[in-house]
Design a protein around this motif. Structure first.
Motif, PDB file in Angstrom:
ATOM      1  N   ARG A   1      34.804 -11.804 -43.041  1.00 52.29           N
ATOM      2  CA  ARG A   1      33.697 -12.361 -43.827  1.00 52.29           C
ATOM      3  C   ARG A   1      32.396 -11.631 -43.507  1.00 52.29           C
ATOM      4  N   THR A   2      32.235 -11.235 -42.259  1.00 51.34           N
ATOM      5  CA  THR A   2      31.016 -10.524 -41.844  1.00 51.34           C
ATOM      6  C   THR A   2      30.867  -9.223 -42.609  1.00 51.34           C
ATOM      7  N   HIS A   3      31.957  -8.475 -42.735  1.00 48.70           N
ATOM      8  CA  HIS A   3      31.927  -7.206 -43.484  1.00 48.70           C
ATOM      9  C   HIS A   3      31.438  -7.465 -44.899  1.00 48.70           C
ATOM     10  N   ASP A   4      32.056  -8.425 -45.551  1.00 47.26           N
ATOM     11  CA  ASP A   4      31.700  -8.738 -46.935  1.00 47.26           C
ATOM     12  C   ASP A   4      30.253  -9.205 -47.054  1.00 47.26           C
ATOM     13  N   GLN A   5      29.804 -10.069 -46.153  1.00 49.69           N
ATOM     14  CA  GLN A   5      28.439 -10.587 -46.214  1.00 49.69           C
ATOM     15  C   GLN A   5      27.404  -9.482 -46.028  1.00 49.69           C
ATOM     16  N   MET A   6      27.649  -8.591 -45.078  1.00 50.06           N
ATOM     17  CA  MET A   6      26.670  -7.525 -44.820  1.00 50.06           C
ATOM     18  C   MET A   6      26.579  -6.562 -46.003  1.00 50.06           C
ATOM     19  N   VAL A   7      27.725  -6.170 -46.536  1.00 45.67           N
ATOM     20  CA  VAL A   7      27.720  -5.257 -47.689  1.00 45.67           C
ATOM     21  C   VAL A   7      27.068  -5.930 -48.899  1.00 45.67           C
TER      22      VAL A   7
ATOM     23  N   PHE B   1      33.031  -0.043 -38.266  1.00 41.49           N
ATOM     24  CA  PHE B   1      32.955  -0.898 -37.091  1.00 41.49           C
ATOM     25  C   PHE B   1      33.371  -2.358 -37.289  1.00 41.49           C
ATOM     26  N   ILE B   2      33.526  -2.801 -38.525  1.00 37.74           N
ATOM     27  CA  ILE B   2      33.846  -4.204 -38.777  1.00 37.74           C
ATOM     28  C   ILE B   2      35.098  -4.275 -39.647  1.00 37.74           C
ATOM     29  N   ASP B   3      36.013  -5.130 -39.277  1.00 32.90           N
ATOM     30  CA  ASP B   3      37.261  -5.298 -40.022  1.00 32.90           C
ATOM     31  C   ASP B   3      36.944  -5.558 -41.496  1.00 32.90           C
ATOM     32  N   ARG B   4      37.508  -4.761 -42.371  1.00 30.04           N
ATOM     33  CA  ARG B   4      37.224  -4.868 -43.811  1.00 30.04           C
ATOM     34  C   ARG B   4      37.621  -6.221 -44.396  1.00 30.04           C
ATOM     35  N   ARG B   5      38.528  -6.922 -43.737  1.00 34.88           N
ATOM     36  CA  ARG B   5      38.972  -8.220 -44.243  1.00 34.88           C
ATOM     37  C   ARG B   5      38.103  -9.365 -43.745  1.00 34.88           C
TER      38      ARG B   5
END
Length: 136
Positions: free
Chosen positions: A51-57, A45-49
């Motif tokens: 910042r939100t994706h990276d922060q959540m993971v 659901f979130i673009d892998r590129r």
């Protein structure tokens, strides 16, 4: 009574007490499930590129890793164990807020923890015994 509470026990006579049984901890198993679900959710659901994706993971991963490290550190430093456990809790709290933001920004409902939907989801998760492979 904990074996280390008995001054004459074998456990209390060890220089370094037994530690590292984090895979059996409910908190570890729950954090690991949240991490796995977060990776799947973010990838879908979130673009892998973003910042939100990276922060959540990374928040989910930090929750898991700090529980592991805290458990291992418990052998020598209870203060370190407590600190790492608190870091894990803060990381998972951050993840929860990110998930709430995701829902709110899309006009989706955020369930109260005691709502019927949340209770049903927790009951389903509690009854899921599909992967107990890491529990010894």
């Amino acid at each position: 009574m904990n074996p280390s509470d008995n001054p004459g026990s074998e456990e209390s006579l060890r220089l370094i007490p037994q530690h590292g049984g984090y895979r059996k901890l409910r908190s570890f198993r729950t954090a690991l499930a949240a991490y796995d679900a977060t990776v799947l959710f973010c990838d879908r659901f979130i673009d892998r590129r973003s910042r939100t994706h990276d922060q959540m993971v990374q928040a989910a991963r930090s929750g898991v890793r700090n529980i592991e490290e805290g458990s291992v550190a418990s052998a020598t430093l209870k203060k370190t164990e407590l600190k790492l456990t608190n870091v894990a809790r803060a990381s998972l709290e951050e993840l929860m807020r990110d998930c709430e933001d995701f829902l709110r920004h899309r006009g989706l409902p955020v369930w109260d923890k005691d709502s019927a939907q949340a209770r049903e989801a927790r009951a389903r998760l509690a009854s899921d015994r599909s992967d107990g492979s890491d529990v010894v």
